[in-house]
Design a protein around this motif. Structure first.
Motif, PDB file in Angstrom:
ATOM      1  N   UNK A  69      20.245 -26.763 -25.334  1.00 42.84           N
ATOM      2  CA  UNK A  69      21.380 -27.247 -25.552  1.00 42.84           C
ATOM      3  C   UNK A  69      22.409 -27.951 -24.697  1.00 42.84           C
ATOM      4  N   UNK A  70      22.025 -28.570 -23.738  1.00 38.99           N
ATOM      5  CA  UNK A  70      22.608 -29.092 -22.451  1.00 38.99           C
ATOM      6  C   UNK A  70      23.758 -30.111 -22.695  1.00 38.99           C
ATOM      7  N   UNK A  71      24.530 -30.328 -21.677  1.00 40.84           N
ATOM      8  CA  UNK A  71      25.747 -31.563 -21.655  1.00 40.84           C
ATOM      9  C   UNK A  71      25.083 -32.385 -20.557  1.00 40.84           C
ATOM     10  N   UNK A  83      21.330 -31.464 -35.002  1.00 41.17           N
ATOM     11  CA  UNK A  83      22.314 -30.770 -35.909  1.00 41.17           C
ATOM     12  C   UNK A  83      23.283 -30.067 -35.178  1.00 41.17           C
ATOM     13  N   UNK A  84      23.248 -30.228 -33.773  1.00 42.40           N
ATOM     14  CA  UNK A  84      24.141 -29.545 -32.821  1.00 42.40           C
ATOM     15  C   UNK A  84      25.663 -29.650 -33.391  1.00 42.40           C
ATOM     16  N   UNK A  98      18.015 -26.536 -36.936  1.00 43.44           N
ATOM     17  CA  UNK A  98      19.121 -25.546 -36.261  1.00 43.44           C
ATOM     18  C   UNK A  98      19.977 -26.305 -35.527  1.00 43.44           C
ATOM     19  N   UNK A  99      20.943 -25.531 -35.109  1.00 43.79           N
ATOM     20  CA  UNK A  99      22.257 -26.036 -34.325  1.00 43.79           C
ATOM     21  C   UNK A  99      22.465 -25.716 -32.976  1.00 43.79           C
ATOM     22  N   UNK A 147      22.482 -16.037 -38.835  1.00 46.04           N
ATOM     23  CA  UNK A 147      23.294 -16.213 -40.143  1.00 46.04           C
ATOM     24  C   UNK A 147      24.405 -17.485 -40.107  1.00 46.04           C
ATOM     25  N   UNK A 148      24.240 -17.898 -38.835  1.00 50.19           N
ATOM     26  CA  UNK A 148      25.459 -19.135 -38.794  1.00 50.19           C
ATOM     27  C   UNK A 148      25.366 -20.331 -39.220  1.00 50.19           C
ATOM     28  N   UNK A 149      23.823 -20.646 -39.631  1.00 50.13           N
ATOM     29  CA  UNK A 149      23.548 -21.835 -40.324  1.00 50.13           C
ATOM     30  C   UNK A 149      23.304 -21.677 -41.630  1.00 50.13           C
ATOM     31  N   UNK A 150      24.109 -21.895 -42.730  1.00 51.28           N
ATOM     32  CA  UNK A 150      23.947 -21.750 -44.062  1.00 51.28           C
ATOM     33  C   UNK A 150      22.847 -22.841 -44.858  1.00 51.28           C
TER      34      UNK A 150
END
Length: 310
Positions: free
Chosen positions: A161-163, A233-234, A269-270, A281-284
């Motif tokens: 998940x880089x910038x 989906x970040x 996933x995010x 549990x972050x991503x419902x």
């Protein structure tokens, strides 16, 4: 540091119920972050705090520095470092802010923090100085890419998940007005937080960032094999856009002729793509099976890349 628990393992209880709500059976088992043969040591550097993990009696081993994200402290970095040490790597989890004696906020963090870690690792008799890797996730991925552009010791990197650019620093939940990173006492040029971009991102349901051209990370100067992992989906920043931008610039540089570049783009996933086989549990909106599959794929790709190129 001494009061931060290791969380070597934890017990999981699985209970099975029938349609009437009556328990049929249960089963207990242990999940190990740190296997019994893996040792640890607390390290107090001048600019950072760290924990070293190493297989007992190992010799001439590859080593990995682990950087976590904007959560600070060391807990998440150490969990990743423990799991990698279980696989035969010497690992150094670095806390670059948030602990006593080091910066309080994610603001103007010296890249020499990573350099100190490198010099320490290559001094250890159980480490092969020619096989040093670097792992970073989220803000730690940004730091890892910046560090690798000025520190030549790394053989390979994995960034999750880089910038593609240096972003503005933070003081708790406020923007600092300064760069996140410095090197040799100078701030790296950075992209400032934009309220307009933030609002547009909320309206369109996806993060929007207009990067300042001078803030792009100097990927052309990274002399190491590189794996970049991101998700479509970040929700924090456009990681896939960053990966594509970094890849284009990498392919036009000399690095592409000497070093391997791999990318892994995931669908289900995010931003908080965790290690495999633990709850998320972050991503419902994603089915748990798909979240699990993405985390498995990300983790296996990470292990494979380090094993192949380190």
């Amino acid at each position: 540091m001494e009061d931060i628990p290791l969380h070597r393992d934890f017990e999981i209880l699985v209970e099975i119920f029938d349609e009437r709500g009556e328990k049929i059976d249960d089963y207990k088992f242990h999940r190990y972050y740190q296997l019994p043969h893996v040792q640890f040591k607390n390290i107090n550097f001048s600019k950072t705090r760290a924990r070293l993990f190493y297989p007992k009696e190992g010799q001439n081993l590859p080593a990995i520095i682990v950087l976590s994200g904007s959560d600070g402290r060391i807990e998440k970095a150490q969990n990743i470092a423990q799991l990698l040490a279980n696989r035969g790597f010497v690992t150094l989890a670095l806390s670059y802010f948030g602990l006593s004696g080091i910066p309080t906020h994610l603001d103007r963090i010296a890249l020499e923090t990573v350099e100190e870690g490198v010099h320490y690792l290559i001094s250890l008799p159980q480490v092969d100085r020619n096989r040093i890797g670097l792992y970073g996730r989220s803000k730690g991925a940004e730091m890892a890419l910046c560090a690798a552009s000025v520190i030549p010791n790394f053989k390979c990197l994995v960034v999750n998940s880089p910038s593609c650019a240096v972003m503005e620093g933070l003081k708790r939940f406020k923007n600092s007005g300064h760069s996140s990173w410095t090197y040799k006492g100078k701030e790296l040029p950075f992209t400032k937080f934009s309220l307009s971009d933030f609002i547009k991102g909320k309206v369109y349901g996806r993060p929007i960032v207009h990067y300042y051209k001078n803030s792009f990370i100097s990927i052309e100067k990274v002399k190491a094999h590189l794996l970049m992992i991101g998700t479509k989906e970040d929700e924090i920043w456009p990681a896939v856009q960053s990966i594509e931008q970094l890849k284009r610039r990498w392919q036009s540089s000399y690095s592409s002729q000497e070093y391997e570049l791999q990318t892994l783009i995931l669908e289900n996933s995010g931003h908080m793509l965790t290690v495999a086989y633990q709850p998320n549990n972050r991503y419902k909106k994603f089915a748990w099976q798909n979240l699990l599959a993405d985390s498995q794929q990300s983790w296996q790709a990470t292990l494979s890349f380090f094993s192949n190129y380190l």
